[in-house]
Design an enzyme around this catalytic site. Structure first.
Site, mmCIF file in Angstrom:
data_model
loop_
_atom_site.group_PDB
_atom_site.id
_atom_site.type_symbol
_atom_site.label_atom_id
_atom_site.label_comp_id
_atom_site.label_asym_id
_atom_site.label_seq_id
_atom_site.Cartn_x
_atom_site.Cartn_y
_atom_site.Cartn_z
ATOM 1 N N VAL A 8 80.665 43.488 87.101
ATOM 2 C CA VAL A 8 81.808 44.639 87.572
ATOM 3 C C VAL A 8 81.814 44.500 88.748
ATOM 4 O O VAL A 8 82.866 44.422 88.680
ATOM 5 C CB VAL A 8 80.563 46.093 87.525
ATOM 6 N N GLU A 56 78.868 45.541 97.249
ATOM 7 C CA GLU A 56 77.226 45.762 97.856
ATOM 8 C C GLU A 56 76.935 45.988 96.194
ATOM 9 O O GLU A 56 76.483 45.831 95.592
ATOM 10 C CB GLU A 56 76.343 46.764 98.169
ATOM 11 N N CYS A 75 67.840 47.264 95.610
ATOM 12 C CA CYS A 75 68.373 45.655 96.180
ATOM 13 C C CYS A 75 68.070 44.888 96.993
ATOM 14 O O CYS A 75 68.051 44.029 96.865
ATOM 15 C CB CYS A 75 70.220 46.052 95.756
HETATM 16 P P1 NAD Z 1 76.027 48.348 86.745
HETATM 17 O O1 NAD Z 1 77.307 47.262 87.660
HETATM 18 O O2 NAD Z 1 76.231 48.452 85.581
HETATM 19 O O3 NAD Z 1 76.977 49.918 87.356
HETATM 20 C C1 NAD Z 1 77.636 49.615 88.784
HETATM 21 C C2 NAD Z 1 78.653 50.773 87.377
HETATM 22 O O4 NAD Z 1 79.607 50.255 87.727
HETATM 23 C C3 NAD Z 1 78.398 52.243 87.532
HETATM 24 O O5 NAD Z 1 79.395 53.563 88.460
HETATM 25 C C4 NAD Z 1 79.205 51.972 86.169
HETATM 26 O O6 NAD Z 1 80.052 52.918 85.251
HETATM 27 C C5 NAD Z 1 80.161 50.675 86.338
HETATM 28 N N1 NAD Z 1 80.369 49.736 85.271
HETATM 29 C C6 NAD Z 1 80.323 49.433 84.857
HETATM 30 N N2 NAD Z 1 80.607 48.545 83.633
HETATM 31 C C7 NAD Z 1 81.955 48.485 84.632
HETATM 32 C C8 NAD Z 1 83.204 48.209 83.861
HETATM 33 N N3 NAD Z 1 82.833 47.284 82.840
HETATM 34 N N4 NAD Z 1 83.950 48.881 84.418
HETATM 35 C C9 NAD Z 1 84.041 49.150 85.439
HETATM 36 N N5 NAD Z 1 82.680 50.130 86.276
HETATM 37 C C10 NAD Z 1 81.718 49.344 85.231
HETATM 38 O O7 NAD Z 1 74.836 48.875 87.871
HETATM 39 P P2 NAD Z 1 73.793 48.176 87.804
HETATM 40 O O8 NAD Z 1 74.434 46.689 87.323
HETATM 41 O O9 NAD Z 1 73.061 47.976 86.455
HETATM 42 O O10 NAD Z 1 73.148 47.918 89.122
HETATM 43 C C11 NAD Z 1 71.767 47.188 89.241
HETATM 44 C C12 NAD Z 1 72.132 46.308 90.767
HETATM 45 O O11 NAD Z 1 72.864 46.911 91.951
HETATM 46 C C13 NAD Z 1 71.736 45.449 91.291
HETATM 47 O O12 NAD Z 1 71.676 43.911 91.350
HETATM 48 C C14 NAD Z 1 71.035 45.750 92.046
HETATM 49 O O13 NAD Z 1 70.532 44.217 93.375
HETATM 50 C C15 NAD Z 1 72.952 46.022 93.182
HETATM 51 N N6 NAD Z 1 72.374 46.997 93.724
HETATM 52 C C16 NAD Z 1 72.941 46.939 95.108
HETATM 53 C C17 NAD Z 1 73.318 47.716 95.994
HETATM 54 C C18 NAD Z 1 73.411 47.001 97.360
HETATM 55 O O14 NAD Z 1 73.504 47.970 98.029
HETATM 56 N N7 NAD Z 1 73.420 46.052 98.078
HETATM 57 C C19 NAD Z 1 72.172 48.603 96.000
HETATM 58 C C20 NAD Z 1 71.838 49.330 94.493
HETATM 59 C C21 NAD Z 1 71.815 48.695 93.694
#
Ligand code: NAD
Length: 498
Positions: free
Chosen positions: A197, A215, A249
């Site tokens: 994403v 992030e 993360c």
């Molecule tokens: P994700 O990528 O599935 O979703 C995050 C957001 O993206 C959601 O709001 C979702 O609705 C949106 N989204 C999903 N598909 C989309 C699309 N096709 N188009 C537009 N928006 C879309 O989240 P995830 O991957 O399950 O999250 C976990 C990851 O996040 C891990 O890699 C973790 O390391 C990272 N993370 C990073 C931090 C940081 O601060 N660096 C913090 C928490 C988590």
């Protein structure tokens, strides 16, 4: 109307946010601080609902969620304390070319800010970014994760009590909502989540030249040097890996441990996992402090990594219990892992840690360098020379020596963020404020210095000669002298009434 001409379902709201942005840009620090204080009050008053949401989504203990609330509170209080000074014009050192002029920087609101957020700490992730946008004077549009629906609802309620929809809006829904929002020309986009994403966000931002803060995650290494205190390292890493069921993360993903202490470290790590999460012997699944995996898809993903590793010869040193119906994975330690295993290729984001022994230090560095630069890295060592050696040869968004996870939520002066695959831009305290601001350089021509017309054509011989002399040698005028000359120019200018 053709498909290409379809009106975006959020266009009318977007127009309202845009109109509001001009009004918010003119608000004072006192007005923004008042809003932040009001918002913080409502957040803290909503504590019970936040606890219920965190329990329903991840089976988090009240103490773990309170720790996140403490971080949110600290962040808001820090911004309130410093905002007036951040918003004031920041004087810039003058140069020989700007004698008689004032140079400064103004942090001005970028405009509309969108935040596509994630689910593992949804309240903190929403507000650490949101506070920065409010502080910078920007309308803020939050798209919480559909994987944390209870928190999204609580966020909607909290924001609705403090802000009108044209100033701070919470858009409930999944990827379809973000997709439509991303087609609109926001000025800045924050995203917290995975790489797939993250790429979609960057591409969408390119259409409108929006600036972006990403992030993301990665495989965070923890190096355990032969000089490390093995018991201390085991205790701290057990906590760092199992907190939030590994869905952090910054969590250590794999441990590079010196051959000579690998056995002892593995034993200490398992011992600490037991002492922290199964001291009464009733099983890790009964512990109130072991959260659950967010959903079946992520459970299957993590279980898939574990099964693949075991099938390819990994050794189960500790744990390994799973319960799909309860979305439970016990704290787990694997050894004998290899590069062909998916668990060594993908971010685990679960309570499993891999032990990778190393002999020569270069071996550990090679393992780290084979992967993209991580969000966090950790070094456990007592030998100063070893600490400096590893620091100089690795790169990551942040680094902690002799601990883990404590670089986030503890000190709002520290920037939080990644590098390349783990992210770009910085969050926290003044950094979020700056991400939401345009760093505008300002020069005011105030007092004449020398002949103010010398730079205009037709160029005089004096001017050509001056440039030639400046090109010919290194210019070594101390800043103190420039400031002194500027002071004299200012005084004489004032005396002459200019
Ligand atoms: P994700 O990528 O599935 O979703 C995050 C957001 O993206 C959601 O709001 C979702 O609705 C949106 N989204 C999903 N598909 C989309 C699309 N096709 N188009 C537009 N928006 C879309 O989240 P995830 O991957 O399950 O999250 C976990 C990851 O996040 C891990 O890699 C973790 O390391 C990272 N993370 C990073 C931090 C940081 O601060 N660096 C913090 C928490 C988590």
């Amino acid at each position: 109307m053709g498909a290409a001409e379809q009106i975006n379902p959020y266009q009318a709201q977007f127009d309202a946010w845009k109109a509001k942005s001009h009004e918010l840009a003119l608000t004072s620090a006192a007005q923004r601080i008042e809003k932040l204080r009001k918002l913080l009050k409502v957040i803290l008053e909503s504590r019970e609902k936040i606890l219920e949401a965190g329990h329903a989504e991840l089976r988090l203990s009240p103490t773990d969620i309170d720790a996140q609330l403490l971080m949110v509170k600290g962040e808001a209080e820090f911004i309130c304390k410093h905002l007036a000074s951040w918003m004031a014009p920041q004087p810039i050192q003058g140069s020989l070319m700007t004698l008689g002029k004032a140079s400064y920087v103004r942090y001005e609101p970028k405009g509309l800010v969108l935040h596509v957020s994630t689910w593992n700490a949804p309240i903190a992730e929403a507000f650490v970014v949101g506070f920065g946008a409010i502080a910078a004077g920007c309308p803020f549009v939050l798209k919480p994760s559909e994987l944390a629906p209870h928190s999204a609802q609580v966020l909607h309620e909290i924001i609705g009590k403090v802000f009108a929809e044209d100033e701070f809006a919470v858009m409930i829904g999944g990827p379809e909502v973000s997709s439509d929002l991303l087609k609109l020309p926001f000025n800045h986009i924050f995203y917290i989540g995975g790489h797939a994403v993250g790429r979609i966000i960057l591409r969408a931002a390119a259409e409108h030249f929006a600036t972006v803060t990403l992030e993301m995650g990665g495989k965070n290494p923890v190096i355990v040097d032969q000089s490390a205190d093995v018991e201390e390292a085991g205790r701290k890493i057990a906590w760092g890996r199992v907190a939030n069921a590994g869905q952090v993360c910054l969590a250590p993903d794999y441990a590079l441990v010196h051959d000579s202490i690998a056995k002892d470290f593995t034993r200490e790590l398992g011992k600490s996992m037991t002492l922290m999460y199964n001291a009464d012997g009733k099983g890790f699944q009964q512990s109130a402090d072991v959260p659950r995996i967010v959903n079946r898809r992520h459970f299957d993903r993590i279980k898939g990594l574990l099964d693949d590793a075991l099938a390819k010869g990994a050794k189960l040193e500790f744990g390994g219990e799973t319960d799909a119906d309860d979305l439970f994975i016990s704290p787990t330690i694997l050894s004998n892992v290899s590069e062909d295993m998916r668990i060594m290729q993908e971010e685990i984001f679960g309570p499993i840690i891999c032990i990778v022994p190393f002999g020569a230090r270069d071996q550990a560095i090679d393992t780290i360098r084979r992967r993209p630069k991580p969000l966090g890295s950790y070094i456990f060592a007592k030998n100063r020379e070893a600490i400096d050696w590893f620091i100089a040869r690795t790169s990551s968004g942040s680094l902690v020596v002799n601990h883990n996870l404590i670089q986030s939520g503890t000190n709002p002066y520290l920037p939080f963020g990644g590098v390349n695959h783990s992210g770009q831009g910085r969050l926290g305290g003044k950094y979020t404020f700056i991400e939401c601001s345009n760093t505008r350089a300002v020069v005011e021509d105030q007092y004449p210095a020398g002949d103010p017309n010398i730079m205009f054509p037709p160029y005089s011989d004096k001017y050509k000669d001056m440039i030639a002399k400046m090109l010919a040698k290194e210019i070594k005028v101390p800043d103190a002298m420039i400031n002194a000359i500027n002071g004299i120019i200012k005084i004489t200018g004032k005396i002459k009434g200019k």
